[in-house]
Scaffold this motif. Structure first.
Motif, PDB file in Angstrom:
ATOM      1  N   ALA A   1      69.149  59.775  10.482  1.00  0.00           N
ATOM      2  CA  ALA A   1      70.083  58.824   9.870  1.00  0.00           C
ATOM      3  C   ALA A   1      71.278  59.225  10.693  1.00  0.00           C
ATOM      4  CB  ALA A   1      70.354  59.140   8.281  1.00  0.00           C
ATOM      5  N   MET A   2      71.545  58.268  11.706  1.00  0.00           N
ATOM      6  CA  MET A   2      72.533  58.573  12.462  1.00  0.00           C
ATOM      7  C   MET A   2      73.926  57.927  11.815  1.00  0.00           C
ATOM      8  SD  MET A   2      73.526  59.897  15.671  1.00  0.00           S
ATOM      9  CE  MET A   2      72.410  60.140  16.961  1.00  0.00           C
ATOM     10  N   VAL A   3      75.111  58.797  11.694  1.00  0.00           N
ATOM     11  CA  VAL A   3      76.176  58.110  11.095  1.00  0.00           C
ATOM     12  C   VAL A   3      77.031  57.426  12.500  1.00  0.00           C
ATOM     13  CG1 VAL A   3      78.405  58.673  10.199  1.00  0.00           C
ATOM     14  CG2 VAL A   3      76.467  59.618   9.318  1.00  0.00           C
TER      15      VAL A   3
ATOM     16  N   SER B   1      83.065  54.474   2.313  1.00  0.00           N
ATOM     17  CA  SER B   1      81.604  54.457   2.453  1.00  0.00           C
ATOM     18  C   SER B   1      81.164  55.095   3.874  1.00  0.00           C
ATOM     19  CB  SER B   1      81.207  52.958   2.768  1.00  0.00           C
ATOM     20  OG  SER B   1      81.886  52.567   4.014  1.00  0.00           O
ATOM     21  N   VAL B   2      79.921  55.184   4.041  1.00  0.00           N
ATOM     22  CA  VAL B   2      79.569  55.899   5.437  1.00  0.00           C
ATOM     23  C   VAL B   2      78.384  54.808   5.867  1.00  0.00           C
ATOM     24  CG1 VAL B   2      78.045  57.590   6.293  1.00  0.00           C
ATOM     25  CG2 VAL B   2      79.678  58.194   4.540  1.00  0.00           C
ATOM     26  N   LYS B   3      78.888  54.500   7.080  1.00  0.00           N
ATOM     27  CA  LYS B   3      77.813  53.492   7.842  1.00  0.00           C
ATOM     28  C   LYS B   3      77.126  54.286   8.889  1.00  0.00           C
ATOM     29  CE  LYS B   3      81.469  49.879   7.535  1.00  0.00           C
ATOM     30  NZ  LYS B   3      82.167  49.021   8.418  1.00  0.00           N
ATOM     31  N   LEU B   4      75.658  53.690   8.826  1.00  0.00           N
ATOM     32  CA  LEU B   4      74.645  54.143   9.674  1.00  0.00           C
ATOM     33  C   LEU B   4      74.193  53.473  11.104  1.00  0.00           C
ATOM     34  CD1 LEU B   4      71.836  55.617   6.940  1.00  0.00           C
ATOM     35  CD2 LEU B   4      74.023  56.730   7.739  1.00  0.00           C
ATOM     36  N   LYS B   5      73.775  53.923  11.902  1.00  0.00           N
ATOM     37  CA  LYS B   5      73.446  52.957  13.043  1.00  0.00           C
ATOM     38  C   LYS B   5      72.476  52.021  12.783  1.00  0.00           C
ATOM     39  CE  LYS B   5      74.570  54.548  17.365  1.00  0.00           C
ATOM     40  NZ  LYS B   5      74.818  55.982  18.026  1.00  0.00           N
ATOM     41  N   ASP B   6      71.758  52.209  11.893  1.00  0.00           N
ATOM     42  CA  ASP B   6      70.630  51.196  11.492  1.00  0.00           C
ATOM     43  C   ASP B   6      71.404  49.911  10.875  1.00  0.00           C
ATOM     44  OD1 ASP B   6      70.809  52.284   9.039  1.00  0.00           O
ATOM     45  OD2 ASP B   6      68.836  52.876   8.931  1.00  0.00           O
ATOM     46  N   GLY B   7      72.374  50.075  10.436  1.00  0.00           N
ATOM     47  CA  GLY B   7      73.157  49.085   9.660  1.00  0.00           C
ATOM     48  C   GLY B   7      73.523  49.249   8.147  1.00  0.00           C
ATOM     49  N   THR B   8      72.782  50.370   7.708  1.00  0.00           N
ATOM     50  CA  THR B   8      72.884  50.731   6.229  1.00  0.00           C
ATOM     51  C   THR B   8      74.327  51.126   6.058  1.00  0.00           C
ATOM     52  OG1 THR B   8      70.728  51.724   6.233  1.00  0.00           O
ATOM     53  CG2 THR B   8      71.846  52.374   4.314  1.00  0.00           C
ATOM     54  N   GLU B   9      74.915  50.754   4.752  1.00  0.00           N
ATOM     55  CA  GLU B   9      76.236  51.324   4.464  1.00  0.00           C
ATOM     56  C   GLU B   9      76.293  51.900   2.995  1.00  0.00           C
ATOM     57  OE1 GLU B   9      79.463  48.534   5.070  1.00  0.00           O
ATOM     58  OE2 GLU B   9      80.809  49.851   4.048  1.00  0.00           O
ATOM     59  N   LEU B  10      76.313  53.284   2.869  1.00  0.00           N
ATOM     60  CA  LEU B  10      76.217  53.908   1.694  1.00  0.00           C
ATOM     61  C   LEU B  10      77.683  54.012   1.141  1.00  0.00           C
ATOM     62  CD1 LEU B  10      74.263  56.791   3.146  1.00  0.00           C
ATOM     63  CD2 LEU B  10      73.128  55.158   1.527  1.00  0.00           C
ATOM     64  N   PRO B  11      77.703  53.655  -0.074  1.00  0.00           N
ATOM     65  CA  PRO B  11      79.075  53.989  -0.914  1.00  0.00           C
ATOM     66  C   PRO B  11      79.422  55.549  -1.035  1.00  0.00           C
ATOM     67  CG  PRO B  11      77.497  53.395  -2.604  1.00  0.00           C
ATOM     68  CD  PRO B  11      76.864  53.300  -1.203  1.00  0.00           C
ATOM     69  N   ALA B  12      80.661  55.953  -0.671  1.00  0.00           N
ATOM     70  CA  ALA B  12      81.028  57.461  -0.682  1.00  0.00           C
ATOM     71  C   ALA B  12      82.503  57.544  -1.385  1.00  0.00           C
ATOM     72  CB  ALA B  12      80.652  58.134   0.559  1.00  0.00           C
ATOM     73  N   ALA B  13      82.600  58.310  -2.371  1.00  0.00           N
ATOM     74  CA  ALA B  13      83.862  58.572  -2.835  1.00  0.00           C
ATOM     75  C   ALA B  13      84.200  59.865  -2.152  1.00  0.00           C
ATOM     76  CB  ALA B  13      83.932  58.946  -4.387  1.00  0.00           C
ATOM     77  N   MET B  14      83.380  60.811  -1.699  1.00  0.00           N
ATOM     78  CA  MET B  14      83.831  61.889  -1.092  1.00  0.00           C
ATOM     79  C   MET B  14      82.714  62.257  -0.141  1.00  0.00           C
ATOM     80  SD  MET B  14      84.377  64.645  -3.964  1.00  0.00           S
ATOM     81  CE  MET B  14      84.851  65.984  -2.994  1.00  0.00           C
ATOM     82  N   VAL B  15      83.276  62.504   1.304  1.00  0.00           N
ATOM     83  CA  VAL B  15      82.440  62.507   2.154  1.00  0.00           C
ATOM     84  C   VAL B  15      82.788  64.226   3.134  1.00  0.00           C
ATOM     85  CG1 VAL B  15      81.850  61.912   4.618  1.00  0.00           C
ATOM     86  CG2 VAL B  15      82.506  60.175   2.968  1.00  0.00           C
ATOM     87  N   LEU B  16      81.633  64.928   3.079  1.00  0.00           N
ATOM     88  CA  LEU B  16      81.965  66.221   3.851  1.00  0.00           C
ATOM     89  C   LEU B  16      81.109  66.163   5.278  1.00  0.00           C
ATOM     90  CD1 LEU B  16      80.762  69.458   4.366  1.00  0.00           C
ATOM     91  CD2 LEU B  16      83.054  69.103   3.463  1.00  0.00           C
ATOM     92  N   TRP B  17      81.841  66.526   6.403  1.00  0.00           N
ATOM     93  CA  TRP B  17      81.348  66.346   7.559  1.00  0.00           C
ATOM     94  C   TRP B  17      81.007  67.867   7.924  1.00  0.00           C
ATOM     95  CZ3 TRP B  17      79.947  62.289  10.776  1.00  0.00           C
ATOM     96  CH2 TRP B  17      79.537  62.588  12.118  1.00  0.00           C
ATOM     97  N   ALA B  18      79.519  68.185   8.271  1.00  0.00           N
ATOM     98  CA  ALA B  18      79.282  69.527   8.643  1.00  0.00           C
ATOM     99  C   ALA B  18      78.277  69.297   9.886  1.00  0.00           C
ATOM    100  CB  ALA B  18      78.764  70.287   7.422  1.00  0.00           C
ATOM    101  N   ALA B  19      78.509  68.552  10.584  1.00  0.00           N
ATOM    102  CA  ALA B  19      77.432  68.408  11.820  1.00  0.00           C
ATOM    103  C   ALA B  19      77.848  69.216  13.184  1.00  0.00           C
ATOM    104  CB  ALA B  19      77.210  66.790  12.008  1.00  0.00           C
ATOM    105  N   GLY B  20      77.891  70.366  13.157  1.00  0.00           N
ATOM    106  CA  GLY B  20      77.798  71.388  14.442  1.00  0.00           C
ATOM    107  C   GLY B  20      79.173  71.810  14.560  1.00  0.00           C
TER     108      GLY B  20
END
Ligand SMILES: Cc1cc2nc3c(=O)[nH]c(=O)nc-3n(C[C@H](O)[C@H](O)[C@H](O)COP(=O)(O)OP(=O)(O)OC[C@H]3O[C@@H](n4cnc5c(N)ncnc54)[C@H](O)[C@@H]3O)c2cc1C
Length: 439
Positions: free
Chosen positions: A251-253, A260-279
């Motif tokens: 699931a590539m953001v 919200s968080v949008k993915l490369k495949d077009g999915t959009e996920l609602p998100a009241a909080m987003v934590l980024w921990a990718a590397g």
């Protein structure tokens, strides 16, 4: 290189896992008379970074686990300078620190110049957002104690909001949280959040239960915790799914927005909080701070001796360095055990410098990796002669091994006597204190 015996000013930048262990050991070894050891660090207290996901989820009260730099410096014979490094002047062998302001914005300390004979950079790293749009503006990170506190405060606020909404909207009120990055941090935080949220009812949020939170863990690659074996990755995934986490692999953001968080495949996920921990990458702004050679991920390139490529008087260790050892396919990984081993190695390097001996290359001893899924499970693998190569472990024994990493850190930065007392104190403190810190 062979070096003259030194009577020196050793400046260490960053009092984290690597830097604090180094100044403690140098101070204990040389005392104030022999060398002047100075730690430059913007925070007043140290909290071990691998605890931050517990601080963020409210599972740990960082106030109880922090170490004050001032007192530590007095005890271990080094000087503490409470500011951030701003610039390195290699020609003059000087570092300049940034101005320090109080909470009201009033200047406390102006820029300051400190001379060094040897400089050790141990400033850690920050989360790598890979330039993904919206991440810096809308996502949170777990790079520091302040960020972990901010996450916890926001989490509590959001839980209270949803709890109150339950009266108006019934069961539909929901708190969507997205964690991006299926490495150790993302995985451990997910489990820790489930643990906290399950306990909230008994902390006064009477209508809030796990159904009121949608927790999604997004990983761009084909499996979680890729540093571990496929079998362990599968087990970690199964455990999280059983805990009710929506685990999405490959699931590539592509973008993070305000809600919200949008993915490369077009999915959009609602998100009241987003934590980024990718590397992990080097600090932003490092290239303005110094002309030392940096890697593609902005970390400082070092020789196997941990000396920087351009300057043998400057060393770098821990997450801020890019260290490719001879014959290795990958650089030494940014982990707590690396930080610990590099600090230990640097103590010996200073010993060699003092004796005018040749510096030795760093040897990385991979002791394995463990993942703690809060109180639910601990699993991973240990490496070494004692276990006959590589051994997968889980359960109580894995929990003990996981805890021992933090205890080793405490012994390393506090010494055996004080470290031992602290460990015993923390044990009894856990029994006496509430399970969650929600303020
Ligand atoms: C949530 C989380 C969980 C983790 N879990 C594990 C785990 O289970 N096992 C494991 O092996 N590793 C784990 N890690 C990774 C581990 O924490 C790091 O690899 C380790 O802390 C690196 O040590 P360090 O000394 O290089 O950097 P840090 O510990 O990050 O310390 C860097 C220090 O430098 C200071 N600093 C920054 N900029 C400046 C500046 N300009 N001037 C002066 N000082 C500065 C910072 O304030 C900080 O005190 C985890 C990391 C996180 C975030």
């Amino acid at each position: 290189m062979t070096n003259k015996p030194l009577k020196t000013q050793i400046v260490v930048v960053g009092g984290g896992a690597a830097g604090l262990a180094l100044v403690r050991k140098l101070g204990a070894k040389y005392g104030r008379e022999k060398h002047d050891i100075i730690l430059i660090e913007p925070n007043r207290t140290h909290v071990w970074k691998p605890l931050l996901h517990e601080v963020a989820a409210g599972a740990l009260d960082a106030n109880a686990d922090e170490i004050g730099y001032g007192g530590h410096a007095a005890r271990w014979n080094y000087r503490f300078f409470p500011a951030a490094l701003e610039k390195i002047d290699r020609e003059r062998q000087m570092v300049r620190t940034a101005q320090v302001f109080d909470d009201d914005g009033e200047l406390i300390l102006d820029n300051h110049e400190i001379r060094y004979d040897y400089l050790v950079l141990a400033m850690g790293g920050v989360s790598n957002d890979f330039g993904t749009p919206g991440v810096r503006e809308h996502a949170m990170f777990l790079d520091s104690r302040a960020e972990a506190d901010r996450f916890r405060n926001k989490l509590l606020g959001q839980c209270l909001r949803v709890d109150a909404l339950h009266d108006l909207e019934g069961k539909d009120a929901n708190l969507p949280i997205c964690i991006i990055g299926g490495g150790a941090t993302g995985v451990e935080l997910s489990a820790e959040l489930v643990n906290s949220v399950r306990a909230l009812r008994s902390y006064g949020l009477e209508r809030f239960d796990q159904d009121a939170m949608t927790l999604t863990l997004l990983e761009a690659g084909p499996r979680l915790v890729p540093a571990l074996s496929e079998e362990i990755s599968e087990n970690v995934r199964d455990e999280l799914v059983d805990l009710g986490v929506d685990v999405r692999l490959e699931a590539m953001v592509s973008e993070v927005t305000e809600n919200s968080v949008k993915l490369k495949d077009g999915t959009e996920l609602p998100a009241a909080m987003v934590l980024w921990a990718a590397g992990v990458r080097g600090h932003h702004g490092l290239s303005e701070m110094t002309d030392l050679e940096l890697s593609r991920s902005g970390t400082i390139v070092v020789e196997p001796t941990l000396q920087t490529k351009n300057d043998p008087r400057i060393f770098a260790m821990g997450d801020c360095c890019f260290c490719m050892l001879p014959g290795a396919e990958r650089p030494v990984p940014p982990r707590a055990q690396t930080a610990h081993q590099m600090a230990e190695h640097m103590v010996h390097q200073f010993d060699r410098l003092e004796k005018g001996q040749r510096l030795e290359p760093f040897v990385y001893d991979d002791k394995g990796s463990l993942i703690s899924l809060s109180r639910f499970e601990t699993l991973g693998s240990l490496m070494g002669n004692l276990v006959g190569g590589k051994m997968a472990i889980r359960g109580r024994f894995a929990r003990m091994a996981y805890m021992s990493l933090y205890r080793m850190h405490l012994l390393s930065v506090l010494g055996w006597w004080r470290g031992g007392l602290t460990i015993v104190g923390q044990f009894f403190g856990k029994v006496a204190k509430p399970r969650l810190k929600l303020h």
